[in-house]
Design a protein around this motif. Structure first.
Motif, short mmCIF file in Angstrom:
data_model
loop_
_atom_site.label_atom_id
_atom_site.label_comp_id
_atom_site.label_asym_id
_atom_site.label_seq_id
_atom_site.Cartn_x
_atom_site.Cartn_y
_atom_site.Cartn_z
N MET A 193 0.84 -1.20 0.00
CA MET A 193 0.00 0.00 0.00
C MET A 193 0.88 1.25 0.00
SD MET A 193 -2.96 1.07 2.71
CE MET A 193 -3.91 2.57 2.52
N ALA A 194 0.50 2.22 -0.82
CA ALA A 194 1.27 3.47 -0.89
C ALA A 194 1.25 4.18 0.46
CB ALA A 194 0.69 4.37 -1.97
N ARG A 195 2.34 4.87 0.76
CA ARG A 195 2.47 5.52 2.05
C ARG A 195 1.46 6.65 2.21
NH1 ARG A 195 6.12 7.91 -1.26
NH2 ARG A 195 6.46 10.15 -1.05
N VAL A 196 1.09 6.93 3.43
CA VAL A 196 0.17 8.03 3.73
C VAL A 196 0.99 9.32 3.77
CG1 VAL A 196 -1.41 9.02 5.42
CG2 VAL A 196 -1.39 6.55 5.03
N MET A 197 0.61 10.28 2.95
CA MET A 197 1.34 11.55 2.87
C MET A 197 0.68 12.65 3.67
SD MET A 197 2.54 11.72 -1.10
CE MET A 197 3.57 13.13 -0.69
N TRP A 198 -0.62 12.48 3.97
CA TRP A 198 -1.37 13.54 4.63
C TRP A 198 -2.65 12.94 5.18
CZ3 TRP A 198 -6.22 15.72 4.00
CH2 TRP A 198 -6.43 17.02 4.47
N PRO A 231 0.21 8.75 -2.80
CA PRO A 231 0.71 9.04 -4.15
C PRO A 231 -0.05 8.21 -5.19
CG PRO A 231 2.51 8.59 -2.62
CD PRO A 231 1.25 8.22 -1.91
N ALA A 232 -0.36 8.83 -6.32
CA ALA A 232 -1.06 8.11 -7.40
C ALA A 232 -0.13 7.87 -8.58
CB ALA A 232 -2.29 8.90 -7.85
N PRO A 244 -0.91 14.07 -9.31
CA PRO A 244 -2.11 13.37 -8.82
C PRO A 244 -1.84 12.59 -7.53
CG PRO A 244 -1.10 12.07 -10.55
CD PRO A 244 -0.23 13.30 -10.37
N TYR A 245 -2.86 12.52 -6.69
CA TYR A 245 -2.83 11.72 -5.46
C TYR A 245 -4.17 11.01 -5.31
CZ TYR A 245 1.06 14.86 -4.23
OH TYR A 245 2.23 15.58 -4.24
N TYR A 246 -4.14 9.83 -4.68
CA TYR A 246 -5.39 9.16 -4.35
C TYR A 246 -5.85 9.60 -2.96
CZ TYR A 246 -4.84 5.84 -8.22
OH TYR A 246 -4.71 5.27 -9.46
N ILE A 299 -11.47 8.84 -5.41
CA ILE A 299 -11.44 10.28 -5.64
C ILE A 299 -9.97 10.66 -5.75
CG2 ILE A 299 -11.94 12.59 -4.74
CD1 ILE A 299 -14.31 11.39 -3.26
N VAL A 300 -9.61 11.32 -6.82
CA VAL A 300 -8.23 11.73 -7.05
C VAL A 300 -8.09 13.22 -6.76
CG1 VAL A 300 -6.42 12.00 -8.80
CG2 VAL A 300 -7.86 9.96 -8.79
#
Length: 294
Positions: free
Chosen positions: A1-6, A23-24, A109-111, A158-159
């Motif tokens: 799973m992509a890291r949580v940025m916020w 991150p997307a 873009p971010y997820y 939602i992106v």
């Protein structure tokens, strides 16, 4: 799973959806390391004092803003305290048609993924955006910087796509560009008609997986070749031959368009004769089934 940025919440009207930002996109490019010529020692980025070149430890670096010819030092906590809400909220300020936002404004873009308790509002916003075919325009603070952003719904996610501010997009007015319309280059109606037909002939569904980074492949082929030939540490002086620049004369434009149209028609004809893998497989299954019946 992509890291949580916020982590924070989407806010629109009186509704809030707790979300996390991921991150997307990812970098898929050659990582060139810096080496010192001769010794091939690794050269890295260093934190140094500009005036003296003295190295500075990460813990000894502080953030500051220059004001009235003086630096004002701010801690991360002070920066967040300037507007606590803005650092924890994706604040939707309006909605608009996606086609109205010039592509020059789009950045990264971010997820967005719902966190506990935010699933229902998340789905509500996603489905409402899809139904209205709108995107949300929002404000978000990341890494101590406020960003304008677009919230774009896909069937699953939602992106959030950060946008450039209007002041960051340069105007083309300073460039020497042809006038608007056909008069800008004295185009003939026939030329425009043929160019339009060529575009239609070359139009296809968007399938990003069919495009490959051929430059990266060529570089890696060169790396393998030098390694296998025992020339890994050799710095070769190579004079690359530039392709001759073809500048078609205006009177040749129609002929070039005609040849291009012929080429595009031949390509499409060839593609139609070769069925896709799935179709070939189905045909094979049907043929085997027919033989087994007889």
């Amino acid at each position: 799973m992509a890291r949580v940025m916020w982590k924070g919440a989407i806010s629109f009207g009186l509704l809030h959806a707790p979300v996390s930002l991921h991150p997307a996109s990812q970098q898929d490019e050659i990582d060139f390391d810096w080496l010192r010529r001769g010794s091939l020692q690794a050269v890295g980025y260093q934190r140094v004092v500009k005036e003296t070149g003295e190295e500075v430890g990460k813990d000894d670096i502080v953030k500051a803003v220059k004001y009235e010819d003086h630096y004002v030092v701010l801690s991360d906590e002070e920066i967040k305290s300037a507007n606590v809400k803005s650092t924890h909220t994706i604040d939707i300020v309006g909605f608009t048609d996606a086609e109205d936002v010039n592509f020059l404004f789009f950045e990264t873009p971010y997820y967005l993924a719902p966190t506990k308790g935010g699933e229902k509002v998340y789905v509500l916003l996603r489905e409402a955006l899809l139904k209205t075919k709108k995107i949300g325009i929002a404000l978000i603070v990341m890494h101590n910087k406020q960003h304008l952003a677009a919230l774009i719904a896909t069937p699953r996610a939602i992106v959030l796509n950060t946008l450039r501010w209007a002041s960051e997009v340069r105007s083309p007015e300073a460039l020497d560009l042809p006038e608007e319309g056909q008069k800008g280059a004295a185009l003939k109606p026939k030329e425009l008609q043929m160019a339009t037909q060529l575009i239609n002939n070359m139009s296809e569904d968007w399938r990003p997986e069919q495009y490959k980074d051929t430059f990266r492949d060529d570089i890696m082929a060169l790396v393998r070749k030098k390694y296998e030939e025992g020339r890994a540490e050799e710095i070769a002086e190579v004079e690359a031959e530039m392709p001759e620049e073809e500048t078609g004369k205006e009177e040749d434009l129609a002929e070039l368009l005609r040849q291009s149209l012929q080429g595009s028609v031949h390509k499409r004809t060839a593609e139609k004769k070769v069925p896709p893998p799935a179709a070939r497989k189905s045909a094979g299954v049907r043929a085997r089934a027919s033989k087994s019946v007889h």
